[in-house]
Design an enzyme around this catalytic site. Structure first.
Site, PDB file in Angstrom:
ATOM      1  CG  HIS B 257      -1.964   0.956   1.091  1.00  0.00           C
ATOM      2  ND1 HIS B 257      -1.896   2.498   1.128  1.00  0.00           N
ATOM      3  CD2 HIS B 257      -3.248   0.911   1.072  1.00  0.00           C
ATOM      4  CE1 HIS B 257      -3.045   3.035   1.181  1.00  0.00           C
ATOM      5  NE2 HIS B 257      -3.900   2.179   0.957  1.00  0.00           N
ATOM      6  NE  ARG B 273      -2.770   7.519  -1.863  1.00  0.00           N
ATOM      7  CZ  ARG B 273      -2.962   6.072  -2.344  1.00  0.00           C
ATOM      8  NH1 ARG B 273      -2.915   5.999  -3.703  1.00  0.00           N
ATOM      9  NH2 ARG B 273      -3.242   5.016  -1.816  1.00  0.00           N
TER      10      ARG B 273
END
Ligand SMILES: Cc1cc2nc3c(=O)[nH]c(=O)nc-3n(C[C@H](O)[C@H](O)[C@H](O)COP(=O)(O)OP(=O)(O)OC[C@H]3O[C@@H](n4cnc5c(N)ncnc54)[C@H](O)[C@@H]3O)c2cc1C
Ligand code: SF4
Ligand code: SF4
Ligand code: FES
Lengths: 244, 656
Positions: B257, B273
């Site tokens: 990740h 994000r």
């Protein structure tokens, strides 16, 4: 903090009820502090390098799952997100969370307590149609604010800090405790739950329920998820007083 | 010998395990769930970001449906997934989320009118339709065409797991906590339950069942730094491997990740994000648009993680005592948004970093996060080689994720697989009986007892904590984001040595009841075997696909590698697993292999790809009146229980 790191002194409760002849005692361990060290990191260090029999519970180690509550220097809190640097003199005293069955050392059986709590308040949506819902169709609408409010009460991680901080619970073993009150309030708020006020009253309308609470608010002070215990207890009391 | 009989034994009390148990129970099948920890503490609770389901209620989800979700999932997998399973999954996900809504998940809802969001670093005003008011909201996530990730503020996994466990409690499903499955019981190619250790008393218990489902989550703890919980150690996978009969699929497919905090590796959700957060380098320069001009920070996870690593290798990382890192900037989202929709992230930053992300940059680095590999199953969730053994959730290679899973598709998988596999488990329990001799049960019981006794009596030997640390370091250093033959060969050799050393573990604390060192001693040899499966699989796969990225073989090679790795360990004394491969049939693909649209496309194509494309074109031409459902049925007919076959309604679109 310098690179060398100071020496932390952990005074820890040790007792293994599974081991014949074992007695409760406090044991001191020394650990060299590292930057960003949490009680989680320190306890694992002790287990790996000093005493592999040392019992404690961590799962997420990120303050999310509620596994690791213990009494740290007199206060119930989540050990995994407690930085050792919080304690200026480097002395850290650890006790298992009171009010729960002791498994060993710092490990207590909160799981058993919480399942019983869930069964007692019937911690689920009461709606005969919930299983029949036609999931091909649009979901039932919900007011966005109501959804947010429910989530606010559902943030409880069943850590048990509120239970251990409650004076009433110490006197009344069957006292439902704050965790049960917020759970109930969460369902009382939820339009999907079709229980009536009378039905909720059945569950908490006595001295082991919301009328036993002395509103000293240890629960609110120590809840790591900052749940609004005070307002919820007041809300349930008002609601239950009307039914009574 | 203590024996407990049930019909459906479910090992694992996370989202997947609980949902399988609920399905069994709903069908009147006697069910028991085993878990290391209280079910509500399972790692599913840690999912902050959300669950993908193509409801298309919010304005940025407009036009979404199963087909778009399908294409995103297949591309995301780098064409490594099983398209039948991916199809069954996308068609069922809307039903799963709606059922969870009825069971109590307080999904965040659409609010009609204007709201301000951050897209590509700029504030934008979106207007939600009055029609959609009160329906389930969604947010943007990496690798998706539409806003499809449904969420509850920042606690999707928590609220899903609580609703699921509460449902299980309502149904009276027993969850036996603090129990660890150590070995599967099997005879003549059929599985009949497990030998289980009580983690408090140390007692061994045989749980004998018609069907056994493994839903034990991922194997992230093979790596030193991971976002996974401390119990995500892959033991469920290991006990399947140790039967010598069940196979594991694609173990080398490990996801990193992009944004775990440095140094502890705790995740900050992709929602950061998705909601508009940016990645910056040591000069506070936004570098992702240079690498991925189209998707930028929201390219697929594997892509973003590699780009970040590349950028740090160019000397653009922020140096720290824990090595280089980059910055995640969510300051532009504003206090109000962060305190409501990213509060868990804020708490994590405050407690573990001592910073307020409303005002400060967050130090992040790509970190091990998800295990695409797992117990290989067919579309019904059953092992193709060991009858009566099922698997679901992250522990399974049901294979909808191939070589890279999309954010939000994993909690969705747990629930959808739980629904589908749960029905097949119930069918299986209805059609089969427990035909196992007591001698066999005793044999497995004795074998486990003997292993534990040997550990308790050995005077000198290896330290299990030490072995584990060495394994985790090897995996970090040599089987990470970028891989190459030299590193992988070294890892494979070093792990072989560890495997041998793990046969001589000795304990300092020699008691059989509650004993963390004994737990470690039992698990570590199993974990080392899994690590060997990952490392060896990665060494032999001489191509790059999804999260498996070989510096020495940078191309995706459909010609030679459009296959799934299958791993078995038939000879317990061997020092390496056996690997075979299963072809993915291009001629059956609804979406033939193409480009994912990142970087340069240097794929070696499969000879069937062009053929299949033409076949699909012809089929569309010959059936001009066919709607999307009919076309799908022709191209990709799926196995799925009848109750999940219906079409899904969407606002403004009905059942079309
Ligand atoms: C930090 C983090 C954030 C994430 N966020 C998202 C997200 O936003 N969206 C998304 O889609 N996915 C997300 N994921 C992935 C997703 O959460 C997991 O893949 C998923 O929840 C796994 O669920 P599961 O039911 O398969 O296993 P788990 O929830 O891990 O449960 C495993 C269960 O197995 C039990 N168990 C294990 N071994 C044994 C044994 N030997 N014997 C008995 N019991 C055993 C454990 O006690 C536990 O109950 C995230 C993952 C992480 C780590
Ligand atoms: S207010 Fe006091 S008595 Fe009441 S639940 Fe909280 S801690 Fe217990
Ligand atoms: S209410 Fe707060 S203190 Fe009590 S169990 Fe829940 S999270 Fe813990
Ligand atoms: S280990 Fe999960 S809250 Fe501490």
């Amino acid at each position: 903090m310098n690179d060398q790191g100071r020496i932390l002194k952990f005074q820890v409760f040790r007792y293994n009820p599974q081991k014949k002849g074992d007695k409760p005692r406090m044991v001191t361990y020394e650990v060299t502090e590292a930057p960003g060290m949490t009680v989680f990191i320190a306890l694992n260090d002790i287990r790996e390098h000093q005493d592999p029999s040392f019992q404690f519970d961590f799962v997420c180690r990120a303050g999310i799952c509620g596994s690791c509550a213990m009494i740290i220097n007199g206060q119930p809190t989540l050990a995994c997100r407690t930085l050792t640097s919080t304690y200026e003199n480097g002395e850290i005293k650890l006790l298992p969370l009171p009010g729960f069955e002791l498994i060993g050392d710092l490990s207590v059986n909160t799981g058993k307590f919480m399942r019983a709590m869930s069964e007692r308040v019937e911690s689920w949506i009461h709606d005969a149609d919930a299983d029949e819902v036609d999931f091909h169709r649009l979901e039932e609408r919900m007011d966005p604010d109501v959804a947010d409010q429910i989530y606010e009460l559902e943030r409880c991680v069943e850590c048990g800090c509120c239970v251990s901080a409650c004076a009433t619970k110490r006197m009344r073993p069957d006292f439902l405790s704050a965790v049960g009150f917020v759970r109930l309030a969460r369902y009382a708020l939820d339009p999907r739950d079709k229980r009536s006020d009378e039905e909720f009253y059945e569950i908490i309308g006595d001295d082991d329920g919301v009328f036993g609470c002395m509103t000293l608010l240890g629960c609110e002070d120590y809840c790591p998820k900052d749940l609004p215990h005070q307002t919820q207890i007041a809300y349930l009391r008002r609601k239950m007083a009307l039914v009574r | 010998m203590k024996v407990i009989y049930t019909d459906s034994l479910v090992i694992g009390g996370g989202l997947a395990g609980l949902r399988v148990a609920i399905a069994s129970m709903q069908r009147g099948v006697d069910t028991i769930v085993l878990s290391l920890i209280p079910a509500k503490r399972s790692h599913s609770a840690a999912a902050q970001g959300g669950m993908q389901a193509s409801l298309g209620a919010c304005v940025k989800g407009d036009g979404d449906d199963e087909d778009v979700h399908f294409a995103d999932t297949v591309k995301g997998s780098d064409w490594g997934c099983d398209q039948h399973v991916a199809r069954a999954f996308v068609n069922t996900a809307p039903k799963a989320i709606r059922q969870l809504a009825a069971w109590g998940v307080p999904w965040s809802r659409v609010r009609q009118g204007d709201h301000e969001v951050v897209i590509n670093g700029k504030k934008v005003t979106l207007t939600e339709k009055a029609d959609s008011h009160g329906l389930i909201m969604a947010r943007d996530f990496g690798g998706t065409k539409k806003w499809r990730t449904c969420f509850t503020s920042d606690g999707a996994g928590h609220t899903m797991l609580y609703a699921m466990d509460n449902k299980a409690i309502q149904m009276g499903i027993p969850v036996h906590e603090r129990k660890e499955a150590l070995a599967l019981i099997h005879e003549d190619g059929v599985c009949y339950g497990a030998i289980v250790r009580d983690l408090i008393t140390g007692e061994l218990i045989a749980y004998v069942a018609k069907a056994t489902t493994i839903a034990t989550g991922g194997y992230g703890r093979l790596y030193a730094i991971t976002t996974n919980s401390v119990v995500s150690e892959g033991i469920g996978n290991a006990i399947a491997l140790e039967t010598g009969i069940a196979t594991l699929g694609n173990m080398e497919a490990v996801q990193f990740h992009p944004t775990a905090i440095v140094p502890v590796g705790i995740l900050t959700t992709e929602g950061c994000r998705g909601d508009g957060g940016l990645l910056l380098d040591k000069d506070e320069y936004r570098f992702m648009p240079d690498y991925e001009p189209e998707k930028k920070e929201l390219a697929s996870r594997d892509v973003v993680s590699r780009r970040m690593t590349e950028h740090m290798r160019k000397g653009k990382g922020v140096p720290s005592r824990y090595g280089d890192h980059l910055w995640l900037d969510i300051r532009l989202l504003g206090r109000k948004h962060i305190e409501k929709n990213l509060r868990e992230v804020k708490e994590i930053c405050e407690y573990f970093l001592g910073i307020d992300p409303v005002e400060a940059l967050i130090p992040v680095r790509p970190t091990q996060h998800y295990s695409m590999g797992g117990i290989r199953t067919n579309a019904t969730g059953e092992s193709p080689t060991l009858q009566g053994l099922f698997a679901a959730g992250e522990a399974a290679c049901w294979d909808m994720h191939g070589f890279n899973r999309l954010g939000g598709n994993s909690v969705a998988e747990t629930v959808v697989a739980g629904m589908i596999v749960g029905e097949y488990v119930a069918d299986y329990c209805g059609a089969n009986a427990v035909n196992i001799s007591t001698t066999t049960i005793q044999h497995f019981m004795k074998r486990e007892e003997k292993k534990i006794t040997a550990l308790l009596f050995r005077d000198f030997g290896e330290n299990p904590f030490q072995l584990k640390a060495e394994m985790q370091k090897i995996m970090m250093d040599d089987v990470g984001i970028f891989r190459n033959a030299a590193d992988l060969e070294k890892a494979v050799e070093e792990l072989k040595v560890l495997n041998q050393r793990a046969k001589r573990i000795a304990l300092r604390n020699r008691i059989s009841s509650s004993n963390p060192e004994l737990v470690e001693a039992i698990r570590v040899p199993k974990m080392i075997k899994l690590a060997q499966c990952v490392a060896y699989g990665a060494l032999l796969r001489t191509e790059s696909r999804g999260a498996h990225s070989r510096e020495d073989y940078p191309e995706r090679n459909d010609r030679d590698w459009l296959k799934r790795t299958l791993t078995t360990w038939t000879d317990a004394s061997a020092d390496l697993p056996e690997l075979t491969y299963e072809d993915l049939d291009v001629m059956k693909m609804e979406l033939p292999p193409g480009s994912r649209g990142y970087g340069v496309d240097n794929t070696f194509h499969h000879p069937d790809t062009a053929k299949r494309e033409q076949e699909i074109e012809a089929l569309k031409r010959d059936n001009p009146g066919a709607d999307r459902f009919e076309l799908q049925e022709m191209l990709n007919p799926i196995t799925i229980p009848d109750k999940f076959k219906g079409k899904n309604e969407r606002i403004g679109r009905g059942f079309k």
